[in-house]
Design a protein around this motif. Sequence first.
Motif, mmCIF file in Angstrom:
data_model
loop_
_atom_site.group_PDB
_atom_site.id
_atom_site.type_symbol
_atom_site.label_atom_id
_atom_site.label_comp_id
_atom_site.label_asym_id
_atom_site.label_seq_id
_atom_site.Cartn_x
_atom_site.Cartn_y
_atom_site.Cartn_z
ATOM 1 N N ILE A 7 0.424 -28.053 -21.444
ATOM 2 C CA ILE A 7 0.408 -27.886 -22.896
ATOM 3 C C ILE A 7 -1.022 -27.618 -23.372
ATOM 4 O O ILE A 7 -1.257 -26.746 -24.230
ATOM 5 N N GLY A 8 -1.982 -28.341 -22.819
ATOM 6 C CA GLY A 8 -3.375 -28.125 -23.188
ATOM 7 C C GLY A 8 -3.859 -26.736 -22.816
ATOM 8 O O GLY A 8 -4.625 -26.110 -23.555
ATOM 9 N N ARG B 43 -2.377 -24.301 -25.277
ATOM 10 C CA ARG B 43 -3.072 -24.404 -26.561
ATOM 11 C C ARG B 43 -4.401 -23.656 -26.522
ATOM 12 O O ARG B 43 -4.743 -22.931 -27.461
ATOM 13 N N PRO C 132 -3.243 -19.383 -25.088
ATOM 14 C CA PRO C 132 -1.804 -19.096 -25.191
ATOM 15 C C PRO C 132 -1.402 -17.741 -24.640
ATOM 16 O O PRO C 132 -0.285 -17.583 -24.161
ATOM 17 N N SER D 203 -1.435 -17.622 -20.416
ATOM 18 C CA SER D 203 -0.637 -18.553 -19.618
ATOM 19 C C SER D 203 0.134 -17.845 -18.510
ATOM 20 O O SER D 203 0.474 -18.458 -17.498
ATOM 21 N N ASN E 106 3.307 -29.604 -32.792
ATOM 22 C CA ASN E 106 1.953 -29.880 -33.258
ATOM 23 C C ASN E 106 1.385 -31.135 -32.592
ATOM 24 O O ASN E 106 0.229 -31.155 -32.152
ATOM 25 N N VAL F 171 0.554 -30.460 -28.947
ATOM 26 C CA VAL F 171 -0.626 -29.598 -28.826
ATOM 27 C C VAL F 171 -1.897 -30.374 -29.174
ATOM 28 O O VAL F 171 -2.965 -30.139 -28.620
ATOM 29 N N ASP F 172 -1.770 -31.327 -30.077
ATOM 30 C CA ASP F 172 -2.929 -32.028 -30.629
ATOM 31 C C ASP F 172 -3.206 -33.357 -29.954
ATOM 32 O O ASP F 172 -3.898 -34.211 -30.531
ATOM 33 N N CYS G 77 9.393 -31.123 -25.600
ATOM 34 C CA CYS G 77 9.617 -29.668 -25.491
ATOM 35 C C CYS G 77 11.105 -29.342 -25.594
ATOM 36 O O CYS G 77 11.500 -28.412 -26.315
ATOM 37 N N SER H 256 -0.767 -24.613 -35.716
ATOM 38 C CA SER H 256 -0.883 -25.622 -34.659
ATOM 39 C C SER H 256 -1.759 -25.154 -33.507
ATOM 40 O O SER H 256 -2.546 -25.939 -32.951
ATOM 41 N N PHE H 257 -1.650 -23.876 -33.144
ATOM 42 C CA PHE H 257 -2.354 -23.382 -31.967
ATOM 43 C C PHE H 257 -3.751 -22.838 -32.271
ATOM 44 O O PHE H 257 -4.635 -22.917 -31.418
ATOM 45 N N ARG I 240 -8.073 -25.399 -36.448
ATOM 46 C CA ARG I 240 -9.447 -25.640 -36.026
ATOM 47 C C ARG I 240 -10.440 -24.725 -36.736
ATOM 48 O O ARG I 240 -11.608 -24.645 -36.333
#
Length: 489
Positions: free
Chosen positions: A42-43, A46, A49, A52, A255, A258-259, A285, A321-322, A326
């Motif tokens: 998942i990290g 994130r 993306p 992957s 979210n 991911v966080d 998931c 979220s992704f 930030r």
Amino acid sequence: MSADADCQCITAHDSPPNGLPPLAVDLDGTLIKSDTLHEGFIGYVRAQPFASLDLRHAFKQGKAAFKREVAKRIGFDASLLPYNEDVLEFLRREKRAGRQIGLFTAADQTIADAVAEHLQLFDVVRGSDGKTNLSGAAKAHAIREAFGERFCYAGDGQVDQPIFAQAERVVLVGRVERLKAGLKDKDAVEAEFPLRQANLRVWLKALRLKHWVKNALVFIAPVLSFQITSLTTAAQTVLLFLLMGVVASATYLINDMVDLPADRQHPRKRFRPFASGAIPVKDGCFAAAGLLAGAFATSLLLPWPSIAALATYLIVTLAYSFFLKRQPIIDVFVLAGLFTVRVIAGSTLVPAQASPWLLTFSMLFFLGLAMVKRYAELARVLRTGGTEVAARGYTAKDLPLLLSAGVAAGFGAIMIFTTYLINEHYPLGLYARPEFLWGMMPIILIWTLRVWHLTVHGRMDEDPVVFALKDRFSLGLGALTLLILLAAW
């Protein structure tokens, strides 16, 4: 701590000072409440993306190679893992008694070394090396190689049963009764650490049902246009409200997964179900995918513009979220935009298009509330000795900016609202006494200023919308607004 150094510390013939066999401990699900591979993947998604798919080559080489590739590409901090404190205390007690303890995990060796370096408990550290996946028979062989034939094994899953069968003693973690049923010798159990599976209450917390109230914005256009009196429109609006809630809950799950690193550094968010390890990432998931599939299958009962609005909400939320969360300043505009999307979604159910004045008011009003949320979050971090909001990009220097921009957005929203009433609702004749609607303006002004007053004094919850639902003064103002609408009608 290197594997070679560990081998020099212990031989198969060493006698444990306390007479107990050496203790081999699993990592994922045993020492920690989560799975480092799932969280690592998942990290990775994130952080990269669109890259992957590059992992496909490693996956073709085997699970160990896949784990090595994921571990290489993520920043892993062993101090942030949700450790099983009961197991950890047991290990510390055994270590003080002089017992030999080893960490044997199917996680990559780099992760195992990081955990060992953080805890300073283990005499031996073994993990997957990029070629051999240290699970099942391979793990049993590694344990015997380090400790000899006499060993105790602490594990949590059915995959550990072959190792339990070879161990002189066992420590069971997790679904203890299920694991015990597979043991030939029940007397071999040295210790038990049962973990409750996530119950309905935990899942409801993860789904954040209390935030569904934000979706009440879909009722604005049908109510203001009085189309809500139509049975068809009312039914479609209620359905849209529910589907918005289901999609929102799915995105909250995504979210939070991911966080994870940021949440685990937050004084309150670290207790969220995923951050604390109460719900495994894998289960999250599956739950998110099921919620989204069900929501969009049911959305076929709505007009296609409503479905498009629902899809837009999902896409923007995932982008937030992704990526966008930030990006300072951009993030609060996105949050305000998501509130406005809800208003637009409701307008797709009525003949008249959403008023540009109404949408502008919504954007400015909720931009101010998003600034409130960020200000409160940043102020709380600073009060506890921090310097910035983790993974958000805001520092102490941003407090004046958030305050001034947030108040300005609130006042701008009030001016737009007044213009909206004068230019649209007065001439339309929808209300018998439209002059009463003016009374809503000072109510919005009072509430906005009060919210900022509480925020700068450190008394505001990080989500002002949720705060309003619990605040009696806010609820009173809401009831007064409803009375004004009825009087004007």
